[in-house]
Design a protein around this motif. Structure first.
Motif, PDB file in Angstrom:
ATOM      1  N   GLY A  20       1.563  -0.751   0.182  1.00  0.00           N
ATOM      2  CA  GLY A  20      -0.311   0.465   0.255  1.00  0.00           C
ATOM      3  C   GLY A  20       0.546   1.043   0.707  1.00  0.00           C
ATOM      4  O   GLY A  20       0.671   2.474  -1.004  1.00  0.00           O
ATOM      5  N   VAL A  21       1.742   1.312   0.917  1.00  0.00           N
ATOM      6  CA  VAL A  21       2.458   2.298   0.992  1.00  0.00           C
ATOM      7  C   VAL A  21       3.490   2.666  -0.134  1.00  0.00           C
ATOM      8  O   VAL A  21       3.760   3.609  -1.036  1.00  0.00           O
ATOM      9  N   CYS A  22       3.938   1.459  -0.941  1.00  0.00           N
ATOM     10  CA  CYS A  22       4.757   1.374  -2.333  1.00  0.00           C
ATOM     11  C   CYS A  22       3.851   2.165  -3.629  1.00  0.00           C
ATOM     12  O   CYS A  22       3.869   2.825  -3.951  1.00  0.00           O
ATOM     13  N   LEU A  23       2.785   1.257  -3.586  1.00  0.00           N
ATOM     14  CA  LEU A  23       1.408   1.999  -4.706  1.00  0.00           C
ATOM     15  C   LEU A  23       0.716   3.313  -4.427  1.00  0.00           C
ATOM     16  O   LEU A  23       0.899   4.527  -5.305  1.00  0.00           O
ATOM     17  N   LEU A  24       0.813   3.585  -2.975  1.00  0.00           N
ATOM     18  CA  LEU A  24       1.004   5.533  -2.596  1.00  0.00           C
ATOM     19  C   LEU A  24       2.184   6.559  -2.842  1.00  0.00           C
ATOM     20  O   LEU A  24       1.569   7.450  -3.515  1.00  0.00           O
ATOM     21  N   VAL A  25       2.714   5.906  -2.977  1.00  0.00           N
ATOM     22  CA  VAL A  25       4.093   6.670  -3.773  1.00  0.00           C
ATOM     23  C   VAL A  25       4.214   6.128  -4.615  1.00  0.00           C
ATOM     24  O   VAL A  25       4.356   8.009  -5.935  1.00  0.00           O
ATOM     25  N   LEU A  26       3.851   5.427  -5.589  1.00  0.00           N
ATOM     26  CA  LEU A  26       3.867   5.844  -7.086  1.00  0.00           C
ATOM     27  C   LEU A  26       2.886   6.387  -7.727  1.00  0.00           C
ATOM     28  O   LEU A  26       2.882   6.989  -8.290  1.00  0.00           O
ATOM     29  N   GLY A  98      -4.613   7.657   1.776  1.00  0.00           N
ATOM     30  CA  GLY A  98      -3.241   8.499   1.879  1.00  0.00           C
ATOM     31  C   GLY A  98      -2.976   9.303  -0.080  1.00  0.00           C
ATOM     32  O   GLY A  98      -2.983  10.254   0.214  1.00  0.00           O
ATOM     33  N   ARG A  99      -3.687   8.928  -0.707  1.00  0.00           N
ATOM     34  CA  ARG A  99      -4.315   9.324  -2.190  1.00  0.00           C
ATOM     35  C   ARG A  99      -5.074  10.263  -2.022  1.00  0.00           C
ATOM     36  O   ARG A  99      -5.103  11.886  -2.203  1.00  0.00           O
ATOM     37  N   GLY A 104      -4.653  14.293  -1.573  1.00  0.00           N
ATOM     38  CA  GLY A 104      -6.219  14.842  -2.778  1.00  0.00           C
ATOM     39  C   GLY A 104      -6.531  15.751  -2.031  1.00  0.00           C
ATOM     40  O   GLY A 104      -6.962  17.036  -2.351  1.00  0.00           O
ATOM     41  N   LYS A 105      -6.698  16.095  -0.602  1.00  0.00           N
ATOM     42  CA  LYS A 105      -7.346  17.332   0.120  1.00  0.00           C
ATOM     43  C   LYS A 105      -6.442  18.099   0.789  1.00  0.00           C
ATOM     44  O   LYS A 105      -6.918  19.205   0.858  1.00  0.00           O
ATOM     45  N   PHE A 106      -5.691  17.581   1.592  1.00  0.00           N
ATOM     46  CA  PHE A 106      -4.032  19.027   1.787  1.00  0.00           C
ATOM     47  C   PHE A 106      -3.165  19.026   1.856  1.00  0.00           C
ATOM     48  O   PHE A 106      -2.811  20.283   1.154  1.00  0.00           O
TER      49      PHE A 106
END
Length: 192
Positions: A20-26, A98-99, A104-106
């Protein structure tokens, strides 16, 4: 629940968090690359394929092999599907949270607007190089703007439906990867 099943679920949660962290970064990197390289239609098409398809598949395979190795190198179809589905579900929750909720909000509240502008720029360039008429370009731009307006105005029912579809899709992918990743222990015949 036996020890292997418990280990599979715990490993699924751990690898899902890493995935999940890797996909968020990607996905965040993809956003910045797309908005920065809107002038290149090739990059506009290639970057999402690389960041949203090829690299995630490589990560899923890497983490799936890691899960299987942690339980001794063998797991049945059910065990593989369970571990991979848990990994997908946890990764989905982290990536969406995360995204969409944090980034996307902050951090980048104009994310959709910037993606829309980049998409329109790249589409216009491709259509102009393909000798499309201005009417065709205007019609396509209007269609893109309508699609992005629909993304901005999502209802609660639409959000719930999107989550349900994503979970079903994750389960189907887990079945496919489970079938590919299962590895039964060797069966030995005794010779008399």
């Amino acid at each position: 629940m036996n020890e292997i099943e418990k280990t599979i679920k715990i490993n699924g949660i751990k690898t899902g968090a890493f995935l999940g962290v890797c996909l968020l970064v990607l996905s965040i990197a993809s956003f910045y690359f797309i908005t920065a390289m809107a002038k290149s239609p090739v990059a506009f098409v290639a970057i999402p394929i690389i960041f949203s398809f090829l690299l995630p598949i490589a990560l899923v395979l890497l983490f799936s092999f890691s899960q299987r190795k942690k339980i001794g190198g063998y797991w049945s179809f059910k065990q593989a599907t369970t571990g991979i589905f848990i990994m997908f579900f946890i990764a989905y929750v982290i990536q969406i949270s995360g995204r969409d909720l944090v980034f996307g909000k902050f951090i980048e509240p104009d994310m959709v607007t910037k993606i829309e502008a980049s998409t329109i720029t790249a589409t216009t360039m491709v259509m102009q190089s393909g000798k499309s008429s201005q009417q065709q370009i205007d019609a396509k731009v209007a269609e893109l703007k309508t699609d992005f307006d629909n993304q901005r105005n999502v209802t609660i029912a639409g959000i719930i439906q999107g989550i349900a579809v994503s979970i079903i899709f994750a389960f189907v992918l887990a079945l496919i990867f489970g079938a590919l990743m299962k590895r039964d222990p060797p069966v030995y015949e005794t010779v008399n």
